[in-house]
Motif scaffolding. Structure first.
Motif, PDB file in Angstrom:
ATOM      1  N   PHE A 204       0.835  -1.200   0.000  1.00 60.72           N
ATOM      2  CA  PHE A 204       0.000   0.000   0.000  1.00 60.72           C
ATOM      3  C   PHE A 204       0.870   1.252   0.000  1.00 60.72           C
ATOM      4  O   PHE A 204       1.909   1.307   0.659  1.00 60.72           O
ATOM      5  CB  PHE A 204      -0.892   0.028   1.241  1.00 60.72           C
ATOM      6  N   SER A 205       0.429   2.271  -0.730  1.00 59.12           N
ATOM      7  CA  SER A 205       1.029   3.597  -0.590  1.00 59.12           C
ATOM      8  C   SER A 205       0.394   4.283   0.613  1.00 59.12           C
ATOM      9  O   SER A 205      -0.747   3.973   0.983  1.00 59.12           O
ATOM     10  CB  SER A 205       0.815   4.430  -1.845  1.00 59.12           C
ATOM     11  N   VAL A 206       1.116   5.192   1.223  1.00 60.43           N
ATOM     12  CA  VAL A 206       0.653   5.789   2.480  1.00 60.43           C
ATOM     13  C   VAL A 206       0.686   7.306   2.376  1.00 60.43           C
ATOM     14  O   VAL A 206       1.663   7.893   1.898  1.00 60.43           O
ATOM     15  CB  VAL A 206       1.516   5.327   3.673  1.00 60.43           C
ATOM     16  N   GLU A 207      -0.392   7.930   2.828  1.00 60.65           N
ATOM     17  CA  GLU A 207      -0.488   9.389   2.885  1.00 60.65           C
ATOM     18  C   GLU A 207      -0.872   9.813   4.296  1.00 60.65           C
ATOM     19  O   GLU A 207      -1.753   9.212   4.921  1.00 60.65           O
ATOM     20  CB  GLU A 207      -1.561   9.885   1.916  1.00 60.65           C
ATOM     21  N   LYS A 208      -0.206  10.848   4.808  1.00 61.64           N
ATOM     22  CA  LYS A 208      -0.580  11.428   6.095  1.00 61.64           C
ATOM     23  C   LYS A 208      -1.309  12.742   5.823  1.00 61.64           C
ATOM     24  O   LYS A 208      -0.748  13.642   5.193  1.00 61.64           O
ATOM     25  CB  LYS A 208       0.649  11.662   6.967  1.00 61.64           C
TER      26      LYS A 208
END
Length: 402
Positions: free
Chosen positions: A60-64
């Motif tokens: 998975f790609s992750v964004e905050k």
């Protein structure tokens, strides 16, 4: 076999799940009563921990997503958001008189104890490990959001940014007792003021804000409870706070709320301020509808009517259980027991509703294994077998899409 320490769990995958939950419990994620400390005591350590684990164990790609006060939501993406998993990263504060330190994940008598063990770090742990094990699953987003227990900061910001997505299904792991949740009543909260005319009770002058105001509120309660849902029942009505009497020059505080009134018995009350908490069971019961009713009723009684503060305005969420039967049946096979359908009219507001409402009201459900009666309590815990069953439920659910 009685489990009293991590090494008593022999299966390495099961042991990893228990260890993951203990790690999350030992990362405090509550906001203290002194809100000024919220900038350095919040969910961010949990977010950082989850981000590292997701990057290590999944594709998975992750964004905050940055929030106010330096806090964050975490969004993990793989493909399109056809399925959206939800979990909140905050908890309430630790309780006094707990049998174990609530900021230490303690294993004792087949249970894991600690703050968040039921609500809802166990749900996050089970959901995340299920995703790690279902490596080929695609078109899923995992959303871990802040501030569910306090003021919905995380969900409000999430909806503002991602209202364009069109998921086919929303799944929250904020359930309990291995039950299937499929709805909730809404949450409407506001502060209102009625204005009368002061006078002398013995002479029959004036117009009592308290006496006529209570007549109006009794009528409002009947009006609210007429709004019923065939499954969730009637809407609820609660007068949470009342202050009334004779107004004075210093009656209002710095926020404009009534805080001091005259209490002399020989003066007719000219002000009544109250806070109402209404839980609508149907989407057609709205603040505007309530305010219009109050406006009309106060006119009949010659009272003034002022809206002081609108605190919450969230509607009801409901998914027909018929749309979810396949997931219930698959889950029952996975955990080898019947899954009870939760009564959606008996619990509190669930902020899943905000996202559900904004993205087109797709089917949505909740599932989790924590002991619901211990959530927020000194004895908060989850049975280890129920933690494993929660993971197995989500894993079976994900594998059904492969």
């Amino acid at each position: 076999m009685m489990i009293n320490k991590l090494s008593d769990i022999k299966d390495p995958i099961d042991q990893d799940l228990a260890s993951l939950l203990i790690d999350l419990i030992e990362l405090p994620s509550f906001i203290p009563d002194d809100r000024s400390k919220s900038k350095n005591q919040n969910e961010n350590k949990v977010v950082d921990y989850l981000e590292k684990r997701i990057k290590k164990n999944t594709g998975f790609s992750v964004e905050k997503q940055r929030l106010n006060y330096g806090r964050y939501n975490l969004i993990a993406k793989k493909g399109k958001p056809d399925i959206v998993f939800l979990g909140h990263t905050d908890t309430v504060a630790p309780s006094e008189n707990s049998p174990f330190n609530q900021l230490k994940g303690v294993i004792n008598q087949n249970k894991i104890w600690g703050r968040g063990s039921a609500d809802m770090k166990s749900g996050i742990a089970a959901m995340l490990q299920a995703v790690e094990l279902a490596k080929d699953v695609d078109n899923i987003w995992l959303i871990f959001y802040a501030d569910e227990e306090y003021d919905f900061l995380g969900m409000k910001s999430l909806v503002e940014k991602y209202s364009y997505i069109k998921p086919k299904l929303i799944v929250s792991s904020d359930g309990s007792d291995l039950q299937f949740g499929h709805g909730c009543r809404g949450l409407i909260e506001f502060r209102v003021r009625f204005l009368g005319i002061s006078g002398h009770p013995a002479r029959g002058t004036g117009n009592s804000a308290i006496q006529n105001g209570m007549i109006c509120l009794n009528k409002l309660e009947k009006f609210v409870k007429k709004h019923k849902h065939p499954v969730m029942g009637e809407s609820s009505f609660n007068i949470a706070y009342v202050l009334g009497g004779a107004s004075r020059p210093d009656s209002k505080d710095k926020d404009g709320h009534l805080s001091v009134v005259g209490q002399a018995g020989n003066v007719v009350s000219d002000v009544l301020e109250f806070v109402l908490d209404i839980r609508p069971a149907t989407p057609d019961l709205t603040p505007d509808k309530i305010f219009n009713f109050l406006s009309e009723e106060t006119k009949k009684l010659a009272l003034g009517f002022e809206i002081v503060e609108k605190t919450h305005n969230y509607g009801a969420w409901y998914t027909d259980i018929k749309e979810l039967k396949q997931y219930q049946k698959n889950g029952e096979s996975a955990i080898s027991q019947k899954i009870v359908i939760d009564n959606p009219g008996k619990g509190g507001y669930i902020d899943l509703q905000m996202l559900w409402d904004k993205v087109g009201r797709p089917p949505a459900f909740m599932f989790g294994g924590g002991k619901g009666t211990t959530a927020h309590a000194p004895d908060e815990h989850i049975e280890i077998p129920d933690l494993l069953k929660t993971r197995d439920f989500f894993l079976s659910f994900l594998e059904s899409f492969l």
